[in-house]
Design a protein around this motif. Sequence first.
Motif: not given
Length: 208
Positions: A45, A47, A49-51, A53, A88, A91-93, A95, A97
Amino acid sequence: MEVNVYNIKGEDTGRKVTLNDSIFGIEPNDHAIYLDVKQFMANQRQGTHKSKERSEISGSTRKIGRQKGGGGARRGDMNSPLLIGGGRVFGPRPRDYFFKLNKKVKVLARKSALAYKAKNDAIVVVEDFNLDTPRTKDFIEITKKLKVSDKKLLVILLEANKNVYLSARNVIGANVQVISGLNTYKVLNAGVVVFTESALSAVDNILI
């Protein structure tokens, strides 16, 4: 456990090799396999991903309605998560894994995966071979003669071989791996594991 040694023409050479019982004959540990595969998949992964806020949305901060009496939830500005186009909530930040797994657990997982293949007679041993030029047709011909062309295939070599790797690259379901990079996930994902003789003899040095 003994298995026959074949050449790339699919012919039995008349020789046999003995699979090490301390690797191929153990009782598989499913939990160790689960942990090792989980770590492998986690490491794939990105990592990234981001949305956005609420504080990151570009928009007016003007309060758009009364605090009370509107009959709905309280909302301050257009960036509220309650509204379409708002930020959101949680939301995903970005990171990482990655998680740590002890070496002994990883070794046990690889042994267990190979033990499953041995129990299912899904291990083929072939003489060391090389291809003069990278040709997919030649690799497919080898798999047909070894009677493994209809299965997901993992070919394990002692050292990297560019011609073999390039020849197998376009074959769906075929994967070429060096023994030093032996991987629990790829072993389990393969329908049959093909070892070259030299790679099989090197398994003991890696897993014992």
